[in-house]
Design an enzyme around this catalytic site. Sequence first.
Site, mmCIF file in Angstrom:
data_model
loop_
_atom_site.group_PDB
_atom_site.id
_atom_site.type_symbol
_atom_site.label_atom_id
_atom_site.label_comp_id
_atom_site.label_asym_id
_atom_site.label_seq_id
_atom_site.Cartn_x
_atom_site.Cartn_y
_atom_site.Cartn_z
ATOM 1 N N ASP A 20 -6.251 -50.109 -7.117
ATOM 2 C CA ASP A 20 -5.777 -49.013 -7.965
ATOM 3 C C ASP A 20 -6.445 -47.690 -7.561
ATOM 4 O O ASP A 20 -7.544 -47.680 -7.012
ATOM 5 C CB ASP A 20 -6.063 -49.348 -9.438
ATOM 6 C CG ASP A 20 -5.257 -48.472 -10.389
ATOM 7 O OD1 ASP A 20 -4.212 -47.926 -9.976
ATOM 8 O OD2 ASP A 20 -5.682 -48.313 -11.549
ATOM 9 N N TRP A 25 -6.418 -40.555 -5.810
ATOM 10 C CA TRP A 25 -7.053 -40.215 -4.514
ATOM 11 C C TRP A 25 -6.259 -39.100 -3.846
ATOM 12 O O TRP A 25 -6.816 -38.124 -3.353
ATOM 13 C CB TRP A 25 -7.090 -41.466 -3.629
ATOM 14 C CG TRP A 25 -7.718 -41.266 -2.286
ATOM 15 C CD1 TRP A 25 -9.035 -41.453 -1.956
ATOM 16 C CD2 TRP A 25 -7.058 -40.860 -1.068
ATOM 17 N NE1 TRP A 25 -9.235 -41.178 -0.623
ATOM 18 C CE2 TRP A 25 -8.037 -40.804 -0.055
ATOM 19 C CE3 TRP A 25 -5.743 -40.521 -0.743
ATOM 20 C CZ2 TRP A 25 -7.751 -40.445 1.264
ATOM 21 C CZ3 TRP A 25 -5.445 -40.154 0.569
ATOM 22 C CH2 TRP A 25 -6.444 -40.112 1.559
ATOM 23 N N HIS A 37 -0.825 -43.968 -1.122
ATOM 24 C CA HIS A 37 -0.440 -45.361 -0.857
ATOM 25 C C HIS A 37 -0.598 -45.685 0.627
ATOM 26 O O HIS A 37 -1.014 -46.790 0.980
ATOM 27 C CB HIS A 37 0.998 -45.607 -1.318
ATOM 28 C CG HIS A 37 1.171 -45.475 -2.805
ATOM 29 N ND1 HIS A 37 0.304 -46.063 -3.709
ATOM 30 C CD2 HIS A 37 2.089 -44.816 -3.554
ATOM 31 C CE1 HIS A 37 0.698 -45.774 -4.941
ATOM 32 N NE2 HIS A 37 1.775 -45.005 -4.876
ATOM 33 N N LEU A 131 -7.710 -67.102 7.012
ATOM 34 C CA LEU A 131 -7.752 -66.457 5.699
ATOM 35 C C LEU A 131 -6.352 -66.509 5.096
ATOM 36 O O LEU A 131 -5.372 -66.299 5.807
ATOM 37 C CB LEU A 131 -8.164 -64.983 5.877
ATOM 38 C CG LEU A 131 -8.175 -64.142 4.605
ATOM 39 C CD1 LEU A 131 -9.615 -63.894 4.169
ATOM 40 C CD2 LEU A 131 -7.506 -62.789 4.797
HETATM 41 C C1 IPE Z 1 -2.013 -52.139 -11.388
HETATM 42 O O1 IPE Z 1 -2.161 -50.766 -11.325
HETATM 43 C C2 IPE Z 1 -0.969 -52.584 -10.422
HETATM 44 C C3 IPE Z 1 -1.332 -52.483 -9.013
HETATM 45 C C4 IPE Z 1 -2.488 -52.098 -8.526
HETATM 46 C C5 IPE Z 1 -0.290 -52.853 -8.094
HETATM 47 P P1 IPE Z 1 -1.362 -49.787 -12.294
HETATM 48 O O2 IPE Z 1 -1.781 -48.416 -11.946
HETATM 49 O O3 IPE Z 1 0.086 -50.078 -12.238
HETATM 50 O O4 IPE Z 1 -1.893 -50.234 -13.730
HETATM 51 P P2 IPE Z 1 -2.061 -49.394 -15.072
HETATM 52 O O5 IPE Z 1 -0.783 -48.642 -15.285
HETATM 53 O O6 IPE Z 1 -3.213 -48.467 -14.869
HETATM 54 O O7 IPE Z 1 -2.355 -50.416 -16.120
HETATM 55 C C1 IPE Z 2 -2.246 -48.409 -7.179
HETATM 56 O O1 IPE Z 2 -2.449 -47.032 -7.192
HETATM 57 C C2 IPE Z 2 -1.076 -48.814 -6.324
HETATM 58 C C3 IPE Z 2 0.109 -49.215 -7.106
HETATM 59 C C4 IPE Z 2 0.155 -49.405 -8.386
HETATM 60 C C5 IPE Z 2 1.328 -49.405 -6.356
HETATM 61 P P1 IPE Z 2 -1.748 -46.116 -8.288
HETATM 62 O O2 IPE Z 2 -0.462 -45.632 -7.714
HETATM 63 O O3 IPE Z 2 -1.629 -46.808 -9.575
HETATM 64 O O4 IPE Z 2 -2.784 -44.935 -8.362
HETATM 65 P P2 IPE Z 2 -3.259 -44.191 -9.683
HETATM 66 O O5 IPE Z 2 -3.749 -45.221 -10.632
HETATM 67 O O6 IPE Z 2 -2.062 -43.451 -10.208
HETATM 68 O O7 IPE Z 2 -4.335 -43.270 -9.216
HETATM 69 MG MG MG Z 3 -2.855 -46.956 -11.179
#
Ligand code: IPE
Ligand code: IPE
Ligand code: MG
Length: 239
Positions: A20, A25, A37, A131
């Site tokens: 996450d 970032w 991403h 792995l």
């Molecule tokens: C969890 O992150 C899902 C992934 C890392 C793929 P999210 O950003 O979607 O989760 P919430 O919205 O903070 O709970």
């Molecule tokens: C996690 O990063 C990746 C996915 C959920 C696909 P986020 O896209 O949720 O990044 P933040 O939480 O908005 O910073």
């Molecule tokens: Mg997130």
Amino acid sequence: MNTVMTLPEKVPYHLAVIMDGNGRWARSRGLPRLAGHRAGVENLRRILRACTEFGIKILTIYAFSTENWGRPEAEVRGLMNILETVIDRELKQLHANGVQLRHIGELDGLSEMLQGKVSKAVDLTRNNDQLILNVAFNYGGRQDLLQAFRRIVDDGIPSDQIDERLIDYYLYTAGQPDPDLVVRTGGEMRLSNFLLWQASYAEYYSTPTYWPDFDREELLKAIAQFGQRERRFGLVLQS
Ligand code: IPE
Ligand code: IPE
Ligand code: MG
């Protein structure tokens, strides 16, 4: 900087990571979310290398949740494209490194082409044993349980034969031991629908570091903390 040089003694057999913080970032650098991403994918390469180095046998990564479909269409499309590009570009190397790729989640909902690529990658690497990399993509812990219950019913299993082992067997992670450690980057203190059943006794580690910055040293810190945890599994341990 205080770096940990020696390799940890106690290493999780199965590490699960909620990757996450990619969006934040990117925002902190004035970049679009998708750039975050993409940086996240780069980081995955580093972390995979570190996992092999440390002797971790199973790595499960949360890449796209069933709830992430609700994001703006351009971001969803971008994430689909990223998965496709990663398979196209990295599969050969992953295979050469002995990585067994598995997909956990639903293929339904992905484009036919992407479904084909995922299945081909899983097929190609099925006998690799360095792995196991479980990619949770279009994954939700509730969805995982739901599909298990549905198939149990479809298979006509009588209720007195349903026990925890049987449910394990019907989950996407069938045949694999539960995660020992769940790491979440980006600072949140929640599971966000990740491995609800499987992580019931996993140790949990959260760091504010955003996923693209979570490097080998950060992983070592998480593992070091894991090594100090006393896992009691509900028991009273003799001292
Ligand atoms: C969890 O992150 C899902 C992934 C890392 C793929 P999210 O950003 O979607 O989760 P919430 O919205 O903070 O709970
Ligand atoms: C996690 O990063 C990746 C996915 C959920 C696909 P986020 O896209 O949720 O990044 P933040 O939480 O908005 O910073
Ligand atoms: Mg997130």
